[in-house]
Scaffold this motif. Structure first.
Motif, PDB file in Angstrom:
ATOM      1  N   SER A 147       6.959   0.402   5.058  1.00 46.51           N
ATOM      2  CA  SER A 147       6.360  -0.608   5.922  1.00 46.51           C
ATOM      3  C   SER A 147       6.625  -0.216   7.369  1.00 46.51           C
ATOM      4  O   SER A 147       7.313   0.774   7.635  1.00 46.51           O
ATOM      5  N   ALA A 198      -1.834   2.931   0.284  1.00 40.36           N
ATOM      6  CA  ALA A 198      -2.524   2.052   1.238  1.00 40.36           C
ATOM      7  C   ALA A 198      -3.140   2.857   2.371  1.00 40.36           C
ATOM      8  O   ALA A 198      -2.608   3.881   2.804  1.00 40.36           O
ATOM      9  N   ASN A 258       3.230  -0.723   1.975  1.00 39.90           N
ATOM     10  CA  ASN A 258       2.354   0.284   1.390  1.00 39.90           C
ATOM     11  C   ASN A 258       2.809   0.476  -0.053  1.00 39.90           C
ATOM     12  O   ASN A 258       3.889   1.017  -0.301  1.00 39.90           O
ATOM     13  N   ALA A 307      -2.370  -2.257   0.304  1.00 39.03           N
ATOM     14  CA  ALA A 307      -1.594  -3.014   1.286  1.00 39.03           C
ATOM     15  C   ALA A 307      -1.268  -4.390   0.714  1.00 39.03           C
ATOM     16  O   ALA A 307      -2.143  -5.084   0.196  1.00 39.03           O
ATOM     17  N   VAL A 313      -4.665  -2.280   5.508  1.00 40.05           N
ATOM     18  CA  VAL A 313      -3.655  -3.058   6.221  1.00 40.05           C
ATOM     19  C   VAL A 313      -4.327  -3.982   7.231  1.00 40.05           C
ATOM     20  O   VAL A 313      -4.014  -5.176   7.324  1.00 40.05           O
ATOM     21  N   GLN A 370      -2.670  -9.057  -1.826  1.00 39.17           N
ATOM     22  CA  GLN A 370      -2.870  -7.606  -1.742  1.00 39.17           C
ATOM     23  C   GLN A 370      -4.339  -7.275  -1.541  1.00 39.17           C
ATOM     24  O   GLN A 370      -5.219  -7.885  -2.136  1.00 39.17           O
TER      25      GLN A 370
END
Length: 325
Positions: free
Chosen positions: A219, A292, A288, A276, A297, A272
């Motif tokens: 992250s 991702a 992640n 992400a 995101v 989700q």
């Protein structure tokens, strides 16, 4: 540019370097050019090369507060990494590329303390000062005595804490235009005497506790800024956000409403999109899950912001910096 910079930096210069290799999010496409710089002279050399070729450049440190675009960065990424720390009296002077956690542990070995609240926060000193990193209601800016800056004209200038204009997760530098923004070379912190062995034991315990509350997946750390409170806005914010009565006293003491609570209250914990995900452990972390993309995101971030606006009439602010968008 290529030959000059290749000859100067050797294997620390790369072309097409994936940014996912240099961010804690493990997300990001290739930087057209990439170099690791350790000293002020190396930073100046890299910037001069970019300016000579009229290509954009960006500065990163440990990559812990960054979301890099899937398309990468069409220019030169200068990663400031490495350096030394010097201790004298109750002060520590530390290079911008020095690791924050490493510094905190080194302080304890020199019987100095004050930055313990930051233990567990990844990244470098430069990044921590730039973004006024912090936890537990405190921030590194409180302990900064002075900062040595590389100015846009190539000169080195030392400024004091007041010049930096530290506020919550902000500094004067963070709000400046990139072309006019000085670069942090090193910072001096005013610390306090502590019992070194006892401090080290406490730091290890705090690290275990903090890591136990945070997601293990990649992250960028907390994605949004917490919502600061003051005497003028406190009741208004409480009412607008629909903060329940049993939480108000706690948030009153913190002078902030944790965004993690709001995101969870809006129903996003575990939500989700692609790879992400809003972390189950802490709703202000977007993680992640393994594959991702930056686009996924940003879709999730936009969804959260839209819900906060529609249901609480509140605009969330990013803490994470966007690169290459």
């Amino acid at each position: 540019m290529l030959e000059d910079i290749k000859n100067f930096f050797g294997n620390r210069f790369k072309e097409g370097e994936p940014m996912k290799n240099h961010t804690t999010f493990r997300i990001g496409g290739p930087a057209k050019y990439f170099v690791i710089a350790k000293t002020a002279e190396e930073i100046k050399t890299a910037i001069a090369a970019a300016q000579k070729e009229n290509i954009p450049y960006a500065i990163i440190g440990g990559g812990s507060n960054i979301l890099a675009a899937d398309s990468g960065y069409d220019g030169l990424i200068i990663k400031i990494f490495g350096g030394t720390a010097e201790f004298g009296g109750n002060e520590a002077t530390v290079d911008g590329g020095y690791g924050l956690i490493r510094l905190i542990l080194e302080c304890a070995k020199h019987n100095l303390g004050g930055l313990e609240f930051c233990i567990g926060i990844p990244g470098t000193i430069g990044g921590a000062v730039f973004g006024n990193a912090g936890a537990e209601g405190r921030a590194v800016g409180e302990l900064v005595k002075s900062v040595e800056l590389l100015m846009p004209n190539g000169e080195i200038q030392t400024v004091d804490r007041e010049w930096m204009q530290f506020v919550y997760r902000e500094s004067k530098l963070k709000n400046m235009d990139a072309k006019e923004r000085p670069i942090i070379i090193r910072a001096t912190f005013t610390l306090q005497p502590v019992d070194g062995p006892a401090a080290e034991a406490l730091l290890k315990q705090k690290m275990i506790e903090r890591l136990g509350k945070e997601p293990k997946a990649p992250s960028a750390g907390c994605f949004f800024k917490n919502i600061k409170l003051n005497d003028a806005n406190r009741e208004h914010i409480f009412n607008k956000l629909q903060v329940p009565a049993d939480r108000r006293e706690k948030y009153y003491e913190r002078n902030a409403v944790p965004v993690a609570w709001l995101i969870e209250d809006l129903g996003f914990k575990g939500k989700q999109i692609g790879g992400a995900k809003v972390a189950d452990e802490h709703a202000n972390f977007i993680i992640n899950t393994g594959n991702a993309t930056a686009d996924e995101v940003m879709q999730l971030v936009s969804f959260i912001k839209m819900r906060a606006r529609d249901h609480r009439e509140f605009q969330l602010e990013d803490e994470v910096q966007l690169l290459g968008f």
